[in-house]
Enzyme design. Structure first.
Site, PDB file in Angstrom:
ATOM      1  N   CYS A  62      -0.260   6.192   3.832  1.00 48.70           N
ATOM      2  CA  CYS A  62      -0.730   5.539   5.056  1.00 48.70           C
ATOM      3  C   CYS A  62      -0.116   6.213   6.299  1.00 48.70           C
ATOM      4  O   CYS A  62       0.279   7.397   6.244  1.00 48.70           O
ATOM      5  CB  CYS A  62      -0.422   4.040   5.024  1.00 48.70           C
TER       6      CYS A  62
ATOM      7  N   ASP B 253       4.598  -3.633   6.153  1.00 48.90           N
ATOM      8  CA  ASP B 253       3.997  -4.638   7.032  1.00 48.90           C
ATOM      9  C   ASP B 253       4.816  -5.919   6.997  1.00 48.90           C
ATOM     10  O   ASP B 253       4.887  -6.645   7.983  1.00 48.90           O
ATOM     11  CB  ASP B 253       2.547  -4.901   6.628  1.00 48.90           C
TER      12      ASP B 253
HETATM   13  C1  RUB Z   1      -0.535   0.124   8.131  1.00 46.23           C
HETATM   14  C2  RUB Z   1       0.569   0.195   7.140  1.00 46.23           C
HETATM   15  C3  RUB Z   1       1.851   0.807   7.618  1.00 46.23           C
HETATM   16  C4  RUB Z   1       2.759  -0.324   8.140  1.00 46.23           C
HETATM   17  C5  RUB Z   1       3.977   0.223   8.855  1.00 46.23           C
HETATM   18  O1  RUB Z   1      -1.686  -0.572   7.651  1.00 46.23           O
HETATM   19  O2  RUB Z   1       0.466  -0.270   6.019  1.00 46.23           O
HETATM   20  O3  RUB Z   1       2.515   1.444   6.570  1.00 46.23           O
HETATM   21  O4  RUB Z   1       2.044  -1.144   9.042  1.00 46.23           O
HETATM   22  O5  RUB Z   1       3.587   0.884  10.023  1.00 46.23           O
HETATM   23  P1  RUB Z   1      -2.975  -0.671   8.597  1.00 46.23           P
HETATM   24  P2  RUB Z   1       4.635   1.044  11.257  1.00 46.23           P
HETATM   25  O6  RUB Z   1      -3.399   0.726   8.915  1.00 46.23           O
HETATM   26  O7  RUB Z   1      -3.970  -1.438   7.772  1.00 46.23           O
HETATM   27  O8  RUB Z   1      -2.561  -1.439   9.835  1.00 46.23           O
HETATM   28  O9  RUB Z   1       5.818   1.714  10.683  1.00 46.23           O
HETATM   29  O10 RUB Z   1       3.901   1.879  12.267  1.00 46.23           O
HETATM   30  O11 RUB Z   1       4.939  -0.329  11.743  1.00 46.23           O
END
Ligand code: RUB
Length: 322
Positions: free
Chosen positions: A135, A204
């Site tokens: 991701c 998340d």
């Molecule tokens: C995003 C996702 C990321 C976390 C952490 O999912 O799973 O790994 O949100 O991101 P989506 P960060 O694309 O469905 O929002 O470190 O930027 O908070």
């Protein structure tokens, strides 16, 4: 307008932010948190409330619109709680100024936390290491960015992350940092794990037992990494700690539209099938080597101590209708 908040005016800016979060124009837990806090700031700035009661009702209604967008990233309600916690004032003007100050402070802390976390995560990476990502996580990118700034040369296998291909964002971000990037389809991960020194993922939400809730596919990657003996590290600011899990609640996993997986024509051609599109999954703590936060790194099983220190035994929903 009702002081209870039921019919209170919610600003256009808040509706726009909510739509952007729902459609994933704004995405990723930290970015969602900042956008939600800023939208509350815009709500306060645009307020036409005649009384402090009306102002509070508007703000609560705005927070509910934001809260209802996506259920899994706890950074969103944690951000709303932060902003609500510090609001004070006996006039609409003072209340609006206090929201503004609270939002600014929240965004400043978010940025500082990500930088501090990046320094902790960077210490785990050595010159010449190869990373695998899943991701797009700004917390993960912060670790890599800091390591590169410290003069370490890194390579990365970047999983494309179906169905939304957030891996493309990671590939672009890491390539811009000078990391040697190889993009792979999700199902190729196991094939390349032998060449990988660290799997780095974001979160998340993190549950009280140390489970990591992150983009769908994280748990399979973690199981494969454990099988291959590759350390798996989760980079997550403490705003990702899910306080409700202290009292036995589970984290709601968002189910998204099947059209992100298959278009209507292709589905019709296949025939009568069901399509499921869960956006996140749960990686049990036994598959995670460390959770890297701005407060240092923790074995997942010990994260509950930090959670208690930061959030106490439970939470409130200050945006609930009065
Ligand atoms: C995003 C996702 C990321 C976390 C952490 O999912 O799973 O790994 O949100 O991101 P989506 P960060 O694309 O469905 O929002 O470190 O930027 O908070």
């Amino acid at each position: 307008m009702s002081p209870s908040g039921g019919d209170a005016d919610v600003s256009e800016a808040v509706h726009r932010t909510a739509e952007d979060i729902g459609s994933m124009e704004i995405r990723g837990a930290a970015t969602i948190a900042a956008a939600a806090a800023e939208a509350l700031g815009e709500q306060a700035a645009a307020s036409n409330a005649g009384t402090p009661e009306e102002f509070h009702a508007e703000l609560r209604a705005a927070a509910r619109v934001l809260y209802d967008t996506r259920p899994t990233a706890v950074s969103l309600p944690n951000a709303l709680r932060y902003v609500f916690r510090d609001i004070e004032g006996d006039t609409v003007e003072r209340l609006a100024a206090s929201v503004h100050a609270s939002v600014s402070e929240f965004c400043r802390r978010l940025e500082t936390a990500q930088n501090d976390l990046g320094r902790v995560g960077a210490n785990r990476l050595r010159d010449g290491d190869t990373i695998m990502t899943h991701c797009h996580s700004t917390d993960v990118v912060s670790c890599i960015e800091t390591a590169v700034a410290h003069g370490k040369s890194l390579s990365a296998y970047v999983k494309e992350t179906r169905p939304r291909n957030q891996g493309h964002i990671t590939a672009e971000a890491l390539a811009a940092l000078g990391v040697d990037v190889t993009l792979i389809v999700d199902s190729a991960a196991r094939r390349y794990l032998n060449e990988v020194d660290h799997v780095l993922v974001g979160a998340d939400s993190i549950a009280a037992d140390g489970s990591v809730i992150n983009k769908i596919g994280t748990s399979g990657l973690a199981v494969n990494a454990r099988d291959r003996g590759t350390p798996i590290v989760c980079a997550a600011q403490t705003i990702k700690l899910h306080p409700d899990t202290l009292t036995g609640h589970t984290v709601d996993i968002e189910m998204r539209d099947e059209r992100e997986v298959i278009d209507e024509a292709a589905e019709r051609e296949i025939g009568d099938i069901d399509v499921l599109n869960p956006a996140f999954d749960v990686t049990p703590p036994r598959y995670v080597d460390a959770i890297v936060t701005e407060r240092g790194q923790f074995p997942p099983e010990s994260i509950v101590t930090l959670m208690r220190e930061l959030f106490g035994e439970g939470t409130t929903e200050p945006w609930a209708e009065a």
